[in-house]
Every structure is written in C-alpha cells, then in structure tokens.
Design an enzyme around this catalytic site. Structure first.
Site, short mmCIF file in Angstrom:
data_model
loop_
_atom_site.label_atom_id
_atom_site.label_comp_id
_atom_site.label_asym_id
_atom_site.label_seq_id
_atom_site.Cartn_x
_atom_site.Cartn_y
_atom_site.Cartn_z
N ILE A 189 28.31 33.72 40.53
CA ILE A 189 29.34 34.21 41.45
C ILE A 189 29.86 35.57 40.95
N GLY A 245 20.62 33.08 48.41
CA GLY A 245 19.69 34.13 48.84
C GLY A 245 18.48 34.27 47.94
N PRO A 274 17.88 41.39 38.12
CA PRO A 274 17.73 42.07 39.41
C PRO A 274 18.72 43.20 39.57
N GLY A 275 18.31 44.20 40.33
CA GLY A 275 19.25 45.22 40.82
C GLY A 275 19.93 44.68 42.06
N TYR A 276 20.35 45.58 42.95
CA TYR A 276 21.09 45.15 44.15
C TYR A 276 20.09 44.61 45.20
N GLN A 313 33.50 45.10 37.26
CA GLN A 313 32.78 43.86 36.92
C GLN A 313 32.79 43.57 35.41
N ASP A 353 35.04 40.34 41.64
CA ASP A 353 35.17 41.74 41.21
C ASP A 353 36.62 42.21 41.25
N TYR A 358 31.81 39.86 35.10
CA TYR A 358 30.42 39.58 35.51
C TYR A 358 29.42 40.22 34.53
N1 CAA Z 1 34.00 54.89 39.46
C1 CAA Z 1 35.15 55.50 39.12
N2 CAA Z 1 36.31 55.32 39.78
C2 CAA Z 1 36.30 54.49 40.82
C3 CAA Z 1 35.12 53.82 41.24
C4 CAA Z 1 33.95 54.06 40.51
N3 CAA Z 1 32.79 53.46 40.82
N4 CAA Z 1 35.42 53.06 42.30
C5 CAA Z 1 36.74 53.22 42.55
N5 CAA Z 1 37.26 54.09 41.68
C6 CAA Z 1 38.65 54.55 41.58
C7 CAA Z 1 39.24 54.86 42.96
O1 CAA Z 1 38.95 56.17 43.34
C8 CAA Z 1 40.74 54.66 42.70
O2 CAA Z 1 41.23 55.77 41.97
P1 CAA Z 1 42.81 56.20 42.05
O3 CAA Z 1 43.58 55.04 41.53
O4 CAA Z 1 42.85 57.40 41.19
O5 CAA Z 1 43.03 56.47 43.50
C9 CAA Z 1 40.71 53.48 41.75
O6 CAA Z 1 39.43 53.46 41.09
C10 CAA Z 1 40.87 52.17 42.55
O7 CAA Z 1 41.16 51.18 41.63
P2 CAA Z 1 41.52 49.71 42.14
O8 CAA Z 1 41.78 48.83 40.99
O9 CAA Z 1 42.62 49.82 43.20
O10 CAA Z 1 40.18 49.32 42.83
P3 CAA Z 1 39.94 48.63 44.21
O11 CAA Z 1 40.77 47.39 44.27
O12 CAA Z 1 40.05 49.62 45.31
O13 CAA Z 1 38.39 48.23 44.14
C11 CAA Z 1 36.57 46.93 43.33
C12 CAA Z 1 37.85 47.64 42.98
C13 CAA Z 1 36.85 45.71 44.21
C14 CAA Z 1 35.92 46.45 42.04
C15 CAA Z 1 35.62 47.87 44.09
O14 CAA Z 1 35.50 49.07 43.33
C16 CAA Z 1 34.24 47.30 44.30
O15 CAA Z 1 34.02 46.43 45.12
N6 CAA Z 1 33.27 47.81 43.56
C17 CAA Z 1 31.87 47.31 43.63
C18 CAA Z 1 31.60 46.45 42.45
C19 CAA Z 1 30.18 46.01 42.50
O16 CAA Z 1 29.24 46.81 42.43
N7 CAA Z 1 29.97 44.71 42.63
C20 CAA Z 1 28.64 44.18 42.70
C21 CAA Z 1 28.69 42.88 43.48
S1 CAA Z 1 27.05 42.24 43.82
C22 CAA Z 1 26.51 41.79 42.32
O17 CAA Z 1 27.23 41.68 41.39
C23 CAA Z 1 25.05 41.49 42.21
C24 CAA Z 1 24.46 42.22 41.10
O18 CAA Z 1 24.31 41.65 40.02
C25 CAA Z 1 24.00 43.60 41.31
P1 NAP Z 2 24.15 33.79 46.62
O1 NAP Z 2 23.32 33.80 47.85
O2 NAP Z 2 25.63 33.83 46.74
O3 NAP Z 2 23.70 32.57 45.72
C1 NAP Z 2 24.44 32.14 44.64
C2 NAP Z 2 24.15 30.69 44.44
O4 NAP Z 2 24.83 30.22 43.28
C3 NAP Z 2 24.63 29.85 45.63
O5 NAP Z 2 23.55 29.06 46.06
C4 NAP Z 2 25.72 28.98 45.02
O6 NAP Z 2 25.70 27.66 45.48
C5 NAP Z 2 25.34 28.94 43.55
N1 NAP Z 2 26.48 28.61 42.74
C6 NAP Z 2 27.58 29.38 42.49
N2 NAP Z 2 28.43 28.73 41.70
C7 NAP Z 2 27.88 27.51 41.45
C8 NAP Z 2 28.29 26.39 40.69
N3 NAP Z 2 29.47 26.37 40.06
N4 NAP Z 2 27.47 25.32 40.65
C9 NAP Z 2 26.28 25.33 41.30
N5 NAP Z 2 25.85 26.35 42.03
C10 NAP Z 2 26.65 27.44 42.11
O7 NAP Z 2 23.79 35.07 45.72
P2 NAP Z 2 22.41 35.59 45.17
O8 NAP Z 2 22.44 37.04 45.36
O9 NAP Z 2 21.28 34.80 45.71
O10 NAP Z 2 22.60 35.32 43.61
C11 NAP Z 2 21.74 34.51 42.84
C12 NAP Z 2 21.81 34.95 41.39
O11 NAP Z 2 21.31 36.26 41.28
C13 NAP Z 2 23.24 35.00 40.84
O12 NAP Z 2 23.25 34.55 39.49
C14 NAP Z 2 23.57 36.49 40.88
O13 NAP Z 2 24.55 36.83 39.92
C15 NAP Z 2 22.22 37.06 40.57
N6 NAP Z 2 22.05 38.43 40.99
C16 NAP Z 2 22.17 38.79 42.28
C17 NAP Z 2 21.98 40.12 42.65
C18 NAP Z 2 22.10 40.59 44.05
O14 NAP Z 2 22.12 41.80 44.23
N7 NAP Z 2 22.16 39.73 45.05
C19 NAP Z 2 21.66 41.05 41.66
C20 NAP Z 2 21.55 40.65 40.35
C21 NAP Z 2 21.73 39.33 40.01
P3 NAP Z 2 26.61 27.15 46.68
O15 NAP Z 2 26.55 28.23 47.73
O16 NAP Z 2 25.97 25.89 47.04
O17 NAP Z 2 27.98 26.99 46.13
#
Ligand code: CAA
Ligand code: NAP
Length: 248
Positions: free
Chosen positions: A93, A14, A185-187, A152, A96, A155
């Site tokens: 990657i 992306g 970056p943020g989200y 995370q 989480d 991460y």
């Molecule tokens: N703060 C405090 N407590 C929280 C919480 C939070 N943000 N989120 C969940 N909880 C609590 C729940 O209420 C629950 O509490 P109880 O046990 O008391 O009921 C407990 O935590 C749940 O714990 P689990 O271990 O069972 O958690 P889960 O399996 O339901 O979910 C998770 C865990 C998968 C990490 C989920 O919280 C999640 O997906 N969070 C989002 C994480 C996130 O922001 N990821 C970003 C991905 S994109 C990215 O990374 C790009 C980038 O750089 C921005």
């Molecule tokens: P994405 O669409 O899932 O892109 C991630 C890319 O990383 C994919 O092209 C994937 O390649 C590649 N990749 C993962 N593991 C790899 C490996 N072992 N070797 C080579 N390539 C690999 O996600 P994105 O959001 O664009 O993320 C790009 C970067 O931005 C990441 O580092 C992410 O952590 C960072 N970021 C994202 C966000 C967000 O909100 N989206 C926020 C902050 C930072 P293949 O698909 O070919 O495997």
C-alpha cells in the site's frame, strides 16, 4: 514431478493479477492472496474473471500485515495443496505524505503492509522449501525503494528494507536450492498509480526515458523467470524494471 504451488500476495491487484497469470502459464498451480477488507465476493468475482480469460487460479484470504491472519492463509493453502514452492510477496500500500506531515499511523500502516508482511509470510513457507531443497521467494519492491521519492519516506523505507531482507535470507538458504530475489518496478499503471494527482503523475512520467508508464505484464514476465528452474543461479539480486527512470 507433481505441479508446483505458487502463492502470490496481493494476487488480485494490478501487478498481482499479471503475476498470477504468468505463473499459471508457466505451469504453476497458483493461489492469489487477497485482503479487500474481507470482501470474499469481490475475490470470487475476480476468480470468475480469470476463469473466463482461461486462467484457473485459486484465491485465499489473509491480511498479510497481521501474523495470525497470514498464518491462517498459509495453513489453508498448505492443507489444500500440500506445500508452497514459490512465494511472491507482492501485497503493498501507499500512504503518501511529506515527512513533516506524516503521522505515526501512516508510517505504521505502510511498514506493516509492505515489510512486516514479508516477515509474516516468508517465515511460514521457508522451512517447507528447505525441506524440499527447492524454493523461490520473489519480493516486489519499488524504484522508489532504490532512489527515494518526495512524499514517500514510509514507503521508500519499507521497500528498501525488503531488499535488505532479500540479500540476507538469500545467503541463509542458497545452499538448499532456495533463491530469494527482489523485483523493483518503476511506475506501472495500476490503481496504486492512478491515485496520484494527474499533474504530479505527468511530471513523473516525463522523467521516464522509455516515454511511458510500465505495464503489469512487464513485471510479471521477470517474476515468472525468477520463479523458474532456469533462474537457479540468480539469488539475492534486485531486478530493476523502470523504463530507465533510475539506473545504477
Ligand atoms: N520536489 C520538491 N518539492 C516538491 C515536490 C517535489 N517532487 N512536490 C511538491 N513539492 C513542494 C511544493 O511545491 C510545495 O512547496 P511550497 O510549500 O514551497 O509551496 C510543497 O512541496 C508541498 O508540500 P505538501 O506537504 O503540502 O505536499 P502536498 O500535500 O501538496 O503533496 C504528496 C504531497 C501527496 C506526497 C504529493 O507530492 C504526491 O502525491 N507526490 C507523489 C508521490 C509519489 O510519487 N507516489 C507514488 C505512488 S505509486 C507508488 O508508490 C508505486 C511505486 O512504487 C512507484
Ligand atoms: P494494487 O493494484 O493496489 O495491488 C495491491 C495489492 O496488495 C492489492 O491486491 C491488495 O489487496 C494487496 N494488499 C494490500 N494490503 C494488504 C494486506 N494487508 N493484506 C493482504 N493484501 C494486501 O497495486 P499494484 O500496483 O498492483 O501493487 C502491487 C505491488 O507492487 C505493491 O507491493 C506495490 O508497492 C508494488 N509496486 C507497484 C508499482 C506501481 O507503479 N504500480 C511500482 C512499484 C512497486 P486487496 O485489494 O485485496 O486489499
């Protein structure tokens, strides 16, 4: 001067796609690194899509978490184009999980793909940049490397580690015309963020003052600027692009 070469890891993803397009627009000869479990047809289809949209971008296979595969990727690019003047470490990657449930495998996968990859790739291009007395390294970290995030620990540790790497390497190469910077970056709406549950994502989005998720292009514009001649005095910095979600 002949055309400069940029290699973008995760270039077909992306944010990577937007970065490749911006760098191509800025005049770079761009190569998008891809992994996709070795699905070369998928990468070729991506390349065709870019061509149809007016962007000529090459693709190069490599698993950046694996030192040997990373080497084959960079060797192939250097054999074809002579050098890499700009490296964008964008591949990443998520696996989480709350820390108490996190497995060693989830920890290792994230550390290897997000941080070890930066070592694997950068060491293959840095000597060439130093010899040319010009180079750009841009590391794509995350707001969650700056503020931490529930679920995370792996991460956030890897992404925070990227900026420690940036600041150290920046000092080592600054006198030779090579800059090293982090973009956090943020989200941003990509497949990585789409994988978050809707209810959780809604809650996160409500904490962003700008009132929306970011767009991949909004990251790419800054990467392109850092990769330009004009950014020669910016090194070791961490540019936050997060809609105001985290200010420091
Ligand atoms: N703060 C405090 N407590 C929280 C919480 C939070 N943000 N989120 C969940 N909880 C609590 C729940 O209420 C629950 O509490 P109880 O046990 O008391 O009921 C407990 O935590 C749940 O714990 P689990 O271990 O069972 O958690 P889960 O399996 O339901 O979910 C998770 C865990 C998968 C990490 C989920 O919280 C999640 O997906 N969070 C989002 C994480 C996130 O922001 N990821 C970003 C991905 S994109 C990215 O990374 C790009 C980038 O750089 C921005
Ligand atoms: P994405 O669409 O899932 O892109 C991630 C890319 O990383 C994919 O092209 C994937 O390649 C590649 N990749 C993962 N593991 C790899 C490996 N072992 N070797 C080579 N390539 C690999 O996600 P994105 O959001 O664009 O993320 C790009 C970067 O931005 C990441 O580092 C992410 O952590 C960072 N970021 C994202 C966000 C967000 O909100 N989206 C926020 C902050 C930072 P293949 O698909 O070919 O495997």
């Amino acid at each position: 001067m002949s055309q400069r070469v940029a290699l973008v890891t995760g270039g077909t993803g992306g944010i990577g796609t937007a970065i490749c397009r911006e760098l191509a627009t800025a005049g770079y000869l761009v190569i998008a690194g891809y992994n996709s479990g070795g699905n070369h047809d998928k990468a070729k289809a991506w390349q065709d899509e870019q061509r149809e949209a007016g962007y000529e971008i090459d693709v190069a296979y490599g698993d950046v978490s694996d030192a040997e595969s990373a080497k084959q990727c960079v060797d192939g690019v250097v054999a074809k184009y002579g050098a890499v003047h700009c490296l964008v470490n964008n591949a990443g990657i998520t696996r989480d999980s709350t820390f108490r449930k996190m497995t060693l495998e989830q920890w290792d996968q994230v550390m290897n793909a997000n941080l070890r990859s930066v070592f694997n790739m950068t060491r293959l291009v840095i000597n060439g940049m130093l010899e040319e007395k010009w180079g750009r390294v841009v590391n794509i970290s995350s707001v969650n490397g700056q503020k931490g995030q529930f679920g995370q620990a792996n991460y956030a540790a890897a992404k925070a580690g990227m900026h420690g790497f940036t600041k150290s390497l920046a000092q080592e190469v600054a006198a030779k015309g090579v800059t090293v910077n982090t973009v956090s970056p943020g989200y941003i709406m990509t497949s990585m963020v789409a994988a978050i549950g809707d209810d959780i994502l809604e809650k996160i989005a409500s904490t962003i003052p700008v009132g929306r998720l970011g767009k991949p292009e909004e990251i790419a514009y800054t990467v392109s600027f850092l990769a330009s001649e004009r950014a020669a005095f910016i090194t070791g910095s961490n540019v936050a692009i997060n809609g105001g979600q985290h200010m420091f």
